[in-house]
Design a protein around this motif. Structure first.
Motif, short mmCIF file in Angstrom:
data_model
loop_
_atom_site.label_atom_id
_atom_site.label_comp_id
_atom_site.label_asym_id
_atom_site.label_seq_id
_atom_site.Cartn_x
_atom_site.Cartn_y
_atom_site.Cartn_z
N HIS A 1 65.59 86.24 33.37
CA HIS A 1 64.46 87.17 33.48
C HIS A 1 63.19 86.55 32.87
CE1 HIS A 1 66.52 90.62 35.15
NE2 HIS A 1 67.53 90.39 34.32
N ASP B 1 67.04 93.40 37.80
CA ASP B 1 68.03 94.41 37.44
C ASP B 1 67.73 95.64 38.27
OD1 ASP B 1 69.21 92.79 35.52
OD2 ASP B 1 67.90 93.51 33.91
N ASP C 1 77.81 92.15 34.44
CA ASP C 1 76.49 92.76 34.30
C ASP C 1 76.12 93.20 35.71
OD1 ASP C 1 73.88 93.45 33.83
OD2 ASP C 1 73.24 91.50 33.07
N HIS D 1 72.60 93.25 37.63
CA HIS D 1 71.87 91.98 37.59
C HIS D 1 72.12 91.10 38.82
CE1 HIS D 1 70.16 88.44 35.41
NE2 HIS D 1 71.10 87.77 36.06
ZN LIG Z 1 69.41 91.18 34.41
#
Ligand SMILES: [Zn+2]
Length: 261
Positions: free
Chosen positions: A184, A191, A240, A243
């Motif tokens: 990021h 996200d 995650d 993501h």
């Molecule tokens: Zn992320």
């Protein structure tokens, strides 16, 4: 005695054959990496990646590492050591420590994206994300890839709630609990809606010991992101699921080599 010598010899030959197998893929993987970052990489020579500005990054540091050490101090070879499974295992059940794409060489990323926050900011483009304005890097044409993802996802109104509001794209920061830069930082990741997310730390997991999760992200979303060069964090053992990050070389490598979840 003779028997034990035989066993040791057999173990050594097994270890060598599995090593050779992994190493055997490396030259092809490096060529794919070079192709996708052609605006930065001029050559792969011996044990180095050579960049246009003259910088050299070592490919193999020769250090044997376990998974946590690979995450902390990855060389290029470590970064390419786990193949991303394109289009398969969308329910996100990865074998222990199988985190394809999560092992990253920081130096490489700083070289192909940006080495400082202000440098990263210079490459930001604002794109539309279902009515939101998001900042995404134009480096390596990541912003164009995300526009294609949005255009294709726009055909599926039922998927909208998973995608927006976005939980963020650009944020110059370290990965939670580490000293390594998040992707990021370069605005090369997105996200999606946090409401449907599962994240190994939030679930009370520890490095190398995560808790199982029920995936809520529809397969169609994963399929469309992958089609345009993004890997999904739900295919990591340390998951995650909101993501997605722009790693077109890993997508191509994943398609080329047989990859298990
Ligand atoms: Zn992320």
């Amino acid at each position: 005695m003779r028997k034990s010598i035989f066993i040791v010899a057999a173990l050594i030959s097994f270890a060598m054959s599995t090593n050779t197998k992994a190493d055997g893929q490396l030259p092809a993987k490096l060529e794919i990496l070079k192709k996708h970052y052609a605006e930065h990489i001029t050559a792969i020579e011996d044990n180095f990646i050579i960049f246009k500005d003259g910088k050299k990054i070592r490919i193999d540091d020769g250090i044997k590492k376990d998974h946590q050490q690979k995450l902390k101090q990855a060389d290029i070879e470590d970064m390419l050591s786990q193949n991303y499974p394109v289009g398969k295992c969308n329910d996100g059940k990865m074998t222990k420590d199988n985190d394809p794409g999560r092992i990253r060489n920081d130096e490489f990323f700083r070289q192909v994206f940006a080495s400082t926050k202000s440098q990263a900011e210079k490459h930001l483009k604002t794109i539309d994300w279902f009515g939101e304005k998001l900042k995404v890097t134009s480096n390596n044409n990541a912003h164009m890839a995300l526009i294609k993802v949005r255009e294709e996802l726009a055909r599926y109104k039922n998927l909208r709630k998973y995608l927006t509001p976005s939980a963020g794209t650009f944020n110059w920061r370290n990965i939670a609990g580490t000293k390594r830069l998040s992707v990021h930082s370069f605005a090369a990741a997105i996200d999606i809606n946090v409401k449907y997310a599962a994240y190994w730390r939030w679930a009370g997991g520890k490095p190398g010991q995560v808790k199982p999760f029920g995936n809520k992200i529809p397969k169609k979303i994963i399929e469309i992101f992958e089609k345009h060069g993004f890997i999904w964090g739900g295919k990591w053992y340390h998951y995650d699921t909101m993501h997605f990050e722009y790693r077109p070389a890993l997508i191509e490598i994943g398609k080329q080599f047989k990859t298990n979840c």
